[in-house]
Structure formats: C-alpha cells, structure tokens
Design a protein around this motif. Structure first.
Motif, short mmCIF file in Angstrom:
data_model
loop_
_atom_site.label_atom_id
_atom_site.label_comp_id
_atom_site.label_asym_id
_atom_site.label_seq_id
_atom_site.Cartn_x
_atom_site.Cartn_y
_atom_site.Cartn_z
N ALA A 142 124.38 79.84 -63.82
CA ALA A 142 123.56 79.88 -65.04
C ALA A 142 123.42 78.50 -65.66
CB ALA A 142 124.19 80.85 -66.04
N GLU A 143 124.48 77.70 -65.61
CA GLU A 143 124.42 76.34 -66.16
C GLU A 143 123.52 75.44 -65.32
OE1 GLU A 143 129.01 76.68 -67.81
OE2 GLU A 143 128.54 75.51 -66.01
N LEU A 144 123.54 75.64 -64.01
CA LEU A 144 122.79 74.76 -63.11
C LEU A 144 121.32 75.15 -62.98
CD1 LEU A 144 125.44 74.39 -60.26
CD2 LEU A 144 124.74 72.63 -61.90
N TYR A 145 121.05 76.46 -62.94
CA TYR A 145 119.70 76.92 -62.63
C TYR A 145 118.99 77.63 -63.78
CZ TYR A 145 121.68 76.05 -58.04
OH TYR A 145 122.30 75.46 -56.97
N GLY A 146 119.68 77.79 -64.91
CA GLY A 146 119.06 78.42 -66.06
C GLY A 146 119.65 79.79 -66.36
N LEU A 179 118.16 94.70 -75.45
CA LEU A 179 117.71 95.77 -74.56
C LEU A 179 118.26 95.58 -73.15
CD1 LEU A 179 113.99 96.05 -75.75
CD2 LEU A 179 115.91 97.57 -76.32
N GLY A 180 118.43 94.31 -72.75
CA GLY A 180 119.01 94.05 -71.43
C GLY A 180 120.44 94.54 -71.33
N PHE A 181 121.25 94.31 -72.36
CA PHE A 181 122.63 94.79 -72.34
C PHE A 181 122.69 96.31 -72.40
CE2 PHE A 181 123.82 90.42 -73.67
CZ PHE A 181 124.80 90.20 -72.72
N PHE A 241 120.53 85.77 -65.83
CA PHE A 241 120.66 86.99 -66.61
C PHE A 241 119.66 88.05 -66.15
CE2 PHE A 241 119.75 89.59 -70.39
CZ PHE A 241 121.03 89.95 -70.79
N GLY A 242 118.39 87.67 -66.05
CA GLY A 242 117.37 88.63 -65.63
C GLY A 242 117.55 89.10 -64.20
N VAL A 280 126.27 88.40 -65.85
CA VAL A 280 125.44 88.67 -67.02
C VAL A 280 126.02 88.03 -68.29
CG1 VAL A 280 124.70 90.50 -68.60
CG2 VAL A 280 124.32 90.74 -66.15
N PHE A 281 127.28 88.27 -68.59
CA PHE A 281 127.87 87.72 -69.81
C PHE A 281 127.97 86.19 -69.75
CE2 PHE A 281 129.07 92.12 -70.39
CZ PHE A 281 128.95 92.29 -71.76
N PRO A 282 128.47 85.60 -68.64
CA PRO A 282 128.46 84.14 -68.57
C PRO A 282 127.05 83.55 -68.70
CG PRO A 282 129.92 85.03 -66.91
CD PRO A 282 129.19 86.20 -67.49
N ALA A 283 126.05 84.23 -68.10
CA ALA A 283 124.68 83.73 -68.17
C ALA A 283 124.16 83.75 -69.60
CB ALA A 283 123.77 84.56 -67.26
N MET A 284 124.48 84.79 -70.37
CA MET A 284 124.02 84.85 -71.75
C MET A 284 124.68 83.76 -72.60
SD MET A 284 122.04 85.88 -74.05
CE MET A 284 121.13 86.90 -72.92
N HIS A 285 125.89 83.37 -72.26
CA HIS A 285 126.50 82.23 -72.95
C HIS A 285 125.70 80.96 -72.68
CE1 HIS A 285 129.78 84.05 -74.92
NE2 HIS A 285 130.60 83.03 -74.87
N ALA A 286 125.28 80.78 -71.43
CA ALA A 286 124.47 79.61 -71.11
C ALA A 286 123.13 79.66 -71.85
CB ALA A 286 124.24 79.53 -69.60
N VAL A 287 122.54 80.85 -71.95
CA VAL A 287 121.30 81.02 -72.71
C VAL A 287 121.51 80.65 -74.17
CG1 VAL A 287 119.61 82.70 -73.54
CG2 VAL A 287 120.36 82.79 -71.17
#
Length: 565
Positions: free
Chosen positions: A140-144, A26-28, A149-150, A188-195
């Motif tokens: 995203a890797e450092l802080y989550g 839903l986010g995407f 993403f959100g 957004v996309f790099p963050a979802m990879h970290a997720v």
C-alpha cells in the motif's frame, strides 16, 4: 442549523476526502459481510445429527431467564441433581415445541460435516489473514493505499462466487477458498492507514478513522440477519452470491471515484488539495516512499512495540467475545439460536456508539490543544482496555440473568469504543510514511491473539460447560489487558519518530527561504515545519499547539466544515 447539515441540505458538494470516507465505510461493511456470512450459511448447509447435538452442558440456567443470583452448586461447581432434574423437566416442553422446527432444518442440510470439519473450514480464513498483513502494508505504501484497499475487497468478493460450488465438491476445496479470502483481506486495514496518511489532515484523523474503521461492527450486524433472510428465502448459496455481488459493485464505485493522492484526483478543489497537502506535510508525510523500509529502526522502536502489545491485548478480549460468548449464551444462559443472534449483535451496536462518541470527544480535545496526542492516546487506551476488563469479569458473576449479562457486555463494548481514539490512528502519529507497515505488524499481533484465545478457552472448558469454568475464561482477559496496557502507557508516543524520514526523498518538510531577515526567516520556518521535542522528534500538530504556532488556527473551524461519516 449545524453548518455540516446545511452544506448537505443546500446541495453543496461534500469534500472529496469525506466522499472517500463514505466509500471506505461501505467498503468495511462489505468486508465483514464477505467474511462472516459463512458462519450463518453453515447452519443451513450442514445436516444436523441429533446425536451429535447432544449437549455437554452440566449446569445450564434452565433455558435462560433463570434467577439473577447463583443457582445452588456442589463443591465442584456443578448443579445439584435436583436442580438438573428441574431444569430438564422445564426444558422438555420447550424441546417438544421446537422439535418440529429443528427437524425441518436438519432435512434442509446437504453436507455431512461434523463440528470439527466446520470449525476447520471457518478457521482457515485466519491462517491466510495473518500471512499478508505486513506485505500488504508495504504494498500500500509503495503502490497506493486506495489500489490495495479496493483490490483486496474485490478479490475476496469474487471468491464468494466459488463458495457454493467448492462446498459441494469437498470441504477441503472450501477451506482453500476461505484461506485465499484471508490472504486477500489481510491488507485492508494496513492499506487504509496508508490512504489516511495521504488523504486525511492530521487534525481530523481521530474523528475520521473511528467511524470508518469500525464500520466492521455494522458489517457484522448486517451480515447475520441479512444472510438469514436470504437463506430462508432463496437457499444457503444465495448469501455467498449476494456478498460477492455487493463487493464487486462497491469495488467498481471505489476505483471510479478515488485516487491514490489528492494531487491525482480530477475533481478535488484547489483549496481542499492545498489544505490536505500542507497538513500531512507538517505532520510528517513525505512526498515519496523508500523502496526499503527501515526495518532495524522499526523493530527497535518502543512506540511500535507498544502498539503491537495493546493490539494483542485488545484482540484477545475481542476474539473471546466474537468466538466464545455465543456458546456461553447458548450453553450457560440457555438462549435459543434466534435469541442468541439478536443478543450477540447488541454489544456491537454499543461499541459503534462508543466509537462515535469517543472519537468526537477526543478529536475536539486534540483540535483545541487541551491535551497532546500522546496523552490522548494513553487516556483513551485506559478506557478501552481496563473498563472492559472489569465488566467482562462482572459477566462471569452475573449468574443466570441474561438481561444482566447482556447489559454488562454492552457496557464493556461501549467503553471499548475508545479504541478509535487510542491506537487506531497512532500508527500514523508515529510514522505516517510507514503507517501501513506498522498497522500490518500490529494487526499480525492482534490475529495471533485471536487464534490463541479460543484455543486456551477450549483447554479451560474441556467439555465442562460450568459457570466456574467460564469464570476462568473471562478472568484470562484481566492479566492480558493489564500487562499490555501497562506496556502501552510506558512506551507509547504520539510523536513522529526520526526514522519516519529515513530513505525518503526529503528528510523533513521544507520551507522555501524568505527574503526577510534571519530571525523572521527562522520563525517562519518553525511555523511551517513544526516543532521538535526535547528528544529531537518532530512533533505532530497537536503537540506543536503546546509550544507555538500549529494547525489549530488553520483548523479552528474544521469542526463546522467536516461532515461526520
């Protein structure tokens, strides 16, 4: 009945990672509604000067629905004067019928912006979008990943509320808002990879990431008709307000229901948490992340450049379709705006179907150990790149048949759906600890292509809308696709790279010593940690299945337990 359906129907709670996948989906969707609604709004925002709308088409196909074969042309590729006269005569009746409707639309616009100004406003988003890709991945890797993403979608949604006010103030004010939205959405996309590297077991990633990531196609399909309905009912500003409100509501749900890691989630079961943590540890995800990425190793890594190359090539073809094919349909096939919008959405439907089918197919192949991860990525990349290239070239030889053209485009985009199994999760294969950074690098290459391809198209067309010129445009995909695909086939890898563990709190996933004899202890450690290739790189769970014990036994029943998004 399938166990996945049975679990849902009997009221059993979905696994937390699947709840996360649904929210990410839903986010995407929200992401692309925010990004693309302005393209529809501009039609109602701007006054359309009839003189400025004068067509530059020299060889239109008579309003679409023309012959399936080529219409006679002279040596320069232009329609003969007799054909043009016939087309003009046949179009006059339709023009009279649409004159009243077009006049009413012209009167509703309140902004005096020419096409160059509109193009500038729309393009500023992508200038911002390129800048923060890599930085967003590291953040995203450092802080989550869930936080980044959100926050990215929330900020871009808030900026939607400023669009109507800034548009009425000055086009430069709106350009600044769009630039800031690009900056906000880039991570957004790099963050979802970290997720994904923290939340999705390795054996599930191909099936998980495809439907989630390519919800962007659903976003595009929803944004166009929904924005049109809102604009027609409540005015053009309502589309921006709706996009912003939807993003804010989604963000609230995301922050309430997700956490950065399974260990931090208050509602996850112990069984699911242990399953995720054991799987990602075996696949190469460490407990901590180094404050400084191993940039020298990353930039000298052939698999990384293979990913950058194939993302550039895919971005080239995709941007040509998104930005140029509607113009081709209007100026060459003669489709109306209403027909154009519908036809332009169909290939995205086909692509999303392809994403589901190929991600499920190759996901099963991986779990059953039929092919290694490396081979799956390469085989699916051939389907993703070379098949669409052939069909897009065929489009340029399809003549004036709108039906044949759309069928060829839908087929090309269906095969492009194999991207879900090709490189979408390959960044996590190569380095789960730095997957966000790798995705940022590759997405930067993708967007460089997205900015370059339309510029080259404008240079080729040069105000001459002929089938011959458009044939050259479609042919540009062939060398780009082939060269970037060859690079990927030669240098791509599905193995975790040694530098993935550099600077981490632990070099390799460790097994506590066993009290048994040395041989038994060595065997146990090998089963827990994984296997190494001849080159010394840590193999992922799928490659480990080829050499010994792997996650296959543990995940054999996952197919029956994991609901699809």
């Amino acid at each position: 009945m399938d166990k996945k359906i049975k679990n849902i129907c009997t009221g059993r709670r979905l696994p937390v990672r699947i709840q996360l996948g649904i929210l990410a989906f839903l986010g995407f969707v929200n992401l692309y509604i925010v990004r693309s609604h302005l393209s529809v709004s501009l039609v109602a925002m701007v006054r359309h000067d009839a003189a400025a709308q004068a067509t530059l088409v020299s060889d239109a196909c008579g309003g679409g629905g023309g012959p399936t074969g080529p219409v006679p042309q002279d040596a320069l590729g232009n329609w003969t004067s007799s054909v043009l006269a016939s087309n003009n005569a046949s179009a006059s009746t339709q023009g009279e019928e649409e004159e009243e409707e077009s006049t009413s639309h012209q009167q509703t616009g309140e902004l005096d912006w020419d096409e160059r100004t509109q193009g500038f406003v729309l393009s500023t988003f992508y200038y911002g979008y390129v800048i923060t890709q890599i930085a967003g991945g590291r953040a995203a890797e450092l802080y989550g990943g869930t936080r980044v993403f959100g926050l990215s979608i929330f900020v871009s949604g808030i900026l939607c509320f400023f669009i109507p006010f800034c548009a009425r103030m000055h086009y430069l004010a709106l350009a600044v808002v769009r630039f800031l939205q690009g900056l906000a959405q880039a991570p957004v996309f790099p963050a979802m990879h970290a997720v994904s590297s923290q939340w999705v077991p390795a054996e599930e990633r191909t099936q998980f990431l495809g439907p989630v990531y390519y919800a962007t196609s659903v976003g595009v399909m929803l944004a166009m008709p929904l924005s049109g309905l809102l604009i027609d009912t409540l005015g053009w500003a309502s589309a921006s307000y709706f996009a912003g409100l939807a993003a804010v509501v989604w963000s609230a749900a995301w922050f309430l229901l997700t956490s950065t890691k399974p260990a931090n989630h208050p509602r996850i079961s112990l069984e699911e948490r242990e399953k995720i943590e054991k799987s990602i540890e075996l696949a190469g995800t460490s407990g901590g992340v180094a404050a400084q990425a191993p940039w020298r190793d990353i930039l000298r890594s052939p698999p990384v450049w293979a990913l950058n190359a194939v993302d550039f090539g895919n971005g080239w073809g995709l941007s040509l379709f998104v930005t140029q094919v509607p113009t081709y349909m209007r100026n060459i096939l003669g489709l109306s705006i209403k027909q154009n919008g519908l036809m332009s959405a169909l290939p995205f439907v086909a692509r999303y179907i392809g994403v589901h089918l190929f991600s499920q197919l190759f996901g099963r192949i991986l779990r059953r150990g039929l092919l290694t991860t490396t081979r799956v990525r390469k085989v699916s990349s051939v389907i993703m790149m070379l098949f669409p290239a052939a069909f897009l070239v065929a489009v340029s030889y399809s003549g004036c048949s709108a039906e044949v053209t759309i069928a060829l485009m839908c087929t090309a985009f269906f095969f492009n759906g194999a991207v879900a199994a090709a490189y979408t999760s390959n960044h996590i294969d190569v380095s789960p600890n730095y997957a966000g950074t790798l995705m940022g690098l590759a997405n930067t290459a993708h967007n460089v292509a997205a900015m370059t391809a339309p510029m080259l198209t404008g240079f080729i067309i040069n105000r001459q809308q002929t089938l011959e010129r458009w044939r050259w445009v479609f042919w540009t995909c062939v060398p780009v696709y082939v060269v970037t695909e060859v690079i990927f086939l030669v240098f791509a890898s599905g193995e975790v790279q040694p530098w993935n563990f550099r600077g981490q709190s632990q070099e390799l996933p460790q097994q506590e010593p066993d009290d048994g004899d040395d041989d038994d202890n060595d065997d146990d450690e090998e089963r827990e940690v994984g296997h190494r290739s001849e080159s010394g790189a840590l193999l992922g769970p799928e490659e480990a299945a080829k050499t010994g014990e792997s996650l296959e036994d543990r995940g054999r029943n996952e197919e029956d337990q994991l609901p699809r998004v």
